[in-house]
Enzyme design. Structure first.
Site, short mmCIF file in Angstrom:
data_model
loop_
_atom_site.label_atom_id
_atom_site.label_comp_id
_atom_site.label_asym_id
_atom_site.label_seq_id
_atom_site.Cartn_x
_atom_site.Cartn_y
_atom_site.Cartn_z
CG HIS A 183 -21.64 -75.55 -34.31
ND1 HIS A 183 -22.05 -74.40 -34.93
CD2 HIS A 183 -22.77 -76.13 -33.82
CE1 HIS A 183 -23.36 -74.28 -34.81
NE2 HIS A 183 -23.81 -75.31 -34.14
CB SER A 235 -26.87 -72.56 -45.18
OG SER A 235 -26.37 -73.08 -43.97
CD GLU A 293 -26.56 -77.73 -32.30
OE1 GLU A 293 -25.33 -77.67 -32.15
OE2 GLU A 293 -27.28 -76.73 -32.42
#
Length: 763
Positions: A701, A440, A672
């Protein structure tokens, strides 16, 4: 008298008021509006629960970001990079959660990981032999006083000292955070004393780690901790709360022996401990029965729950039984009242947080006044369960036949990875350390407005398609300009990586306001899987085909894997989860086949939730991993050898499931790793993981843009662990929640870091 209680309540508000307030604060920096919104949400929660007759109403369950982060602050366990020892203001609080980058500091956020096997995330405490504690944050005391001033007497909630240390991360190899218990306990003792002085009579101390399989040494430390805590404020009654499953035998024995006034047990996921708990409960303790599911949205079987409550009262007496939700209600949406467009029949099968308060009240009345007092409610509940059981909308014979006919030996790709890798390299000709993203790209308000315009009917399909194609082309051109090797279309058409697919699959339903907190301001709206799942038509093919037509570089088709769709949905409870997952896998397999036929040479099937589905008891892992991995392979086995299959995982510890990850047999896995400084790669090295890996080199994040040198340092750490020809370069996760300027800046630095390392190793 038998009382009711909740362990916690949804925090974000019925319309995500907390999310809006947080994002405004992060943009404008004004504290007052955020704090006012928080106070309003707390007060509304307390009053609502009081109106429903809840006897023990929690306080300190609300948080601006995360309750474990609040505990880090309460105990002063602030890492040095955040000015440990100084006052913990909002800027410091959010820097710990999100990182900070301004004119005075550039600090990375603390790690974040999944809260047991839920889709909630907590900030991971950092502990070392030098960690010291102090009472630095009086939120628990302040919020008890705040509720008291409103005329609401609450039961303050604390993350227990045992679970707090067990959930933390040792920053020094070989160090056991539980060795810090002696330093930590004085803070808890101080908090308990101050709560007693403020007028509290009960305090709830959450110890969910007791549900895990623990060694005798850990259990001994837990017992010792509570011996100290029980003496700190003798007038207080302590309720040790466990949830998310049954306690193993040794843990149940330990819990029953703790010098506390009450024990809360999950009787939804931990029904197997019911008989043992009744027989083992000491005479001086109260048993809180978690009879209403706090993690799923189906109505409670009132007959079954009432039977358990009645037997407990008969055995223990009414004053020694409390009726509660199984866990905090933060894992379910706020209320069905706002669901105006939900199908009435389906809606009648559901209970969100507010409706669960009503269920608790009915159960308590049935126990107190007898079954006849709730005979109408019992009859209505039984009729709803019968209607759901027999509803034709949940059964699809064709889907069931297809699952039944699955060949258990036909879920593997045609050739082994080494052969596929050679074939794929000839097809794509990628350089060493190829660069890509997870899927995304940022979604602006214009993108969200476009989707809303289509839903409302303000736009027709042609207008919507033209807008989305322009967004896709913009994203493709940006990636080309930056120099990424493998591209994505950016997913502007998707609200959520699960909701999007659920909207296109049969057997799913959707809410308007069914938001659940994932972390901080991040909320998700899980689909409801109510019936058999099938794919009536292609879901992503046209967008992916269009994106690939714009460029000569490979574009990945982007799908969400069957296990993640399952884990991030509210799943039907009338058949095994494995059966539902196989149905989803077959639907995804059909999409893989169509994407390949449309010319997509790379297809990514994300499984970030694979690990969170693990049962909390290791003895149950093999069964879960067997069907979970089978479902992933089932979804990709139709792909030809020259088609490169990617997958993505996040927030995971991989050491204990590395064999299962290898068993997925994805050509490339991206993970991650940036917050852990590549430590998660050690599992792949120790196992000699054979396939390609893309370790995340920056934390998406956090809004900070990492320096090129920072990413280069992480890549070098990866190259020390893995052969460079098997390393991909990518961010930690998708970029949807980030802004365009920071995204472009970070990706430029990432590509340059990859080129620099290529030059250094002569690739």
């Amino acid at each position: 008298m038998t009382l009711t209680s909740t362990l916690g309540y949804p925090r974000v508000g019925p319309h995500r008021e907390l999310k809006a307030a947080l994002e405004t604060y992060w943009r404008d920096g004004e504290e007052a509006p955020l704090l006012d919104t928080a106070k309003s949400l707390r007060r509304a929660s307390w009053r609502l629960q009081k109106e429903h007759g809840i006897g023990h109403i929690p306080s300190n369950d609300f948080t601006l970001y995360d309750h474990v982060l609040d505990t880090i602050c309460m105990t002063g366990a602030v890492p040095e990079r955040f000015a440990a020892g100084a006052e913990i203001d909002l800027a410091t609080y959010f820097a710990m959660a999100r990182g900070a980058q301004d004119g005075t500091r550039d600090v990375a956020a603390m790690e974040m990981t999944k809260w047991f096997d839920t889709n909630y995330h907590y900030i991971v405490p950092e502990f070392s032999p030098e960690t010291n504690f102090r009472l630095a944050f009086t939120k628990a005391i302040d919020e008890f006083a705040e509720a008291k001033a409103l005329g609401v007497h609450t039961r303050p909630v604390l993350v227990g000292p045992f679970s707090f240390l067990k959930l933390g991360k040792a920053t020094v190899a070989g160090f056991d955070p539980l060795d810090l218990m002696g330093r930590l306990l004085p803070v808890y003792e101080n908090v308990l004393k101050r709560l007693a002085e403020a007028g509290a009579d009960w305090v709830q101390i959450d110890e969910p780690c007791l549900v895990l399989e623990l060694g005798s040494g850990d259990l001994a430390k837990c017992r010792a901790a509570y011996s100290a805590l029980s003496a700190a404020a003798p007038s207080l009654k302590l309720m040790v709360a466990t949830y998310f499953g049954a306690l193993p035998e040794a843990s149940l024995e330990t819990a029953m022996a703790l010098p506390v006034a009450g024990i809360h047990l999950d009787m939804v996921r931990g029904r197997s401990q019911y008989e043992a708990a009744l027989s083992a409960l000491p005479r001086d303790k109260l048993l809180s029965l978690g009879l209403v599911d706090g993690r799923n949205i189906w109505r409670t079987d009132m007959e079954a729950a009432l039977t358990l409550a009645e037997r407990a009262v008969l055995t223990l007496g009414p004053k020694r039984v409390m009726i509660s939700a199984a866990c905090s209600l933060l894992h379910v949406p706020f209320s069905l009242a706002g669901e105006k467009s939900l199908d009435p029949e389906l809606k009648s099968w559901l209970a969100f947080a507010e409706e669960k308060l009503g269920e608790l009240a009915v159960l308590a009345r049935g126990v107190k006044e007898g079954r006849t007092s709730i005979s109408t409610e019992l009859a209505e509940n039984a009729a709803l369960f019968e209607a759901r059981r027999n509803s034709p909308r949940i059964h699809n014979p064709a889907v069931r036949a297809r699952v039944r006919d699955i060949d258990p030996h036909a879920d593997r790709r045609g050739r082994p990875f080494a052969d596929r890798q050679s074939i794929q390299q000839k097809r794509f000709g990628l350089p060493k350390l190829p660069t890509t993203t997870i899927g995304s790209f940022p979604q602006t308000s214009d993108v969200r407005k476009a989707r809303a315009s289509l839903r409302r009917g303000d736009w027709n399909e042609a207008q919507y398609d033209a807008f989305m194609k322009a967004e896709i082309e913009k994203t493709i051109r940006l990636q080309e300009r930056i120099g990424l090797d493998v591209l994505v279309h950016g997913e502007p058409e998707r609200t959520d990586m699960v909701e999007y697919f659920g909207e296109k699959l049969e057997g799913f339903a959707f809410t308007s306001l069914g938001w659940v907190q994932s972390y901080g301001s991040r909320c998700v709206k899980p689909p409801i899987i109510f019936g058999d799942v099938s794919r009536p038509e292609p879901m992503t093919v046209e967008w992916s085909r269009y994106a690939q037509s714009l460029t000569d570089r490979p574009v990945k088709g982007m799908l969400t894997g069957p296990v993640t769709i399952l884990q991030w949905s509210f799943v039907r409870d009338d058949q095994p989860r494995s059966e539902t997952c196989r149905q989803i896998a077959l639907a995804i397999r059909d999409e893989v086949y169509d994407l390949e036929a449309a010319g997509l040479g790379m297809i990514q099937i994300d499984e970030p939730a694979l690990r969170e589905g693990l049962p909390l008891h290791r003895s149950e892992w093999d069964t879960y991993l067997r069907w979970a991995c089978e479902c992933f392979r089932l979804s990709v086995c139709v792909a030809r050898d020259e088609t490169q299959i990617h997958t993505h995982m996040c927030y995971s510890e991989f050491n204990d499931i590395i064999e299962a990850i290898a068993d997925l047999d994805a050509d490339v896995i991206s993970i991650e790793t940036s917050r852990s400084r590549m430590e998660l790669l050690d599992a792949f090295v120790d196992f000699s993981y054979p396939n390609d890996i893309g370790p995340g080199v920056y934390d998406i994040h956090s809004p900070r843009v990492p320096a090129r040198g920072e990413m280069l340092s992480l890549l070098r750490l990866a190259a020390e662990r893995l052969p460079s020809e098997r390393i991909w370069v990518n961010p930690d996760c998708g970029l949807k929640t980030r802004g365009w300027p920071e995204t472009e800046a970070a990706l430029v630095e990432m590509v340059e870091a990859a080129r620099e390392l290529r030059n250094a190793i002569g690739a």
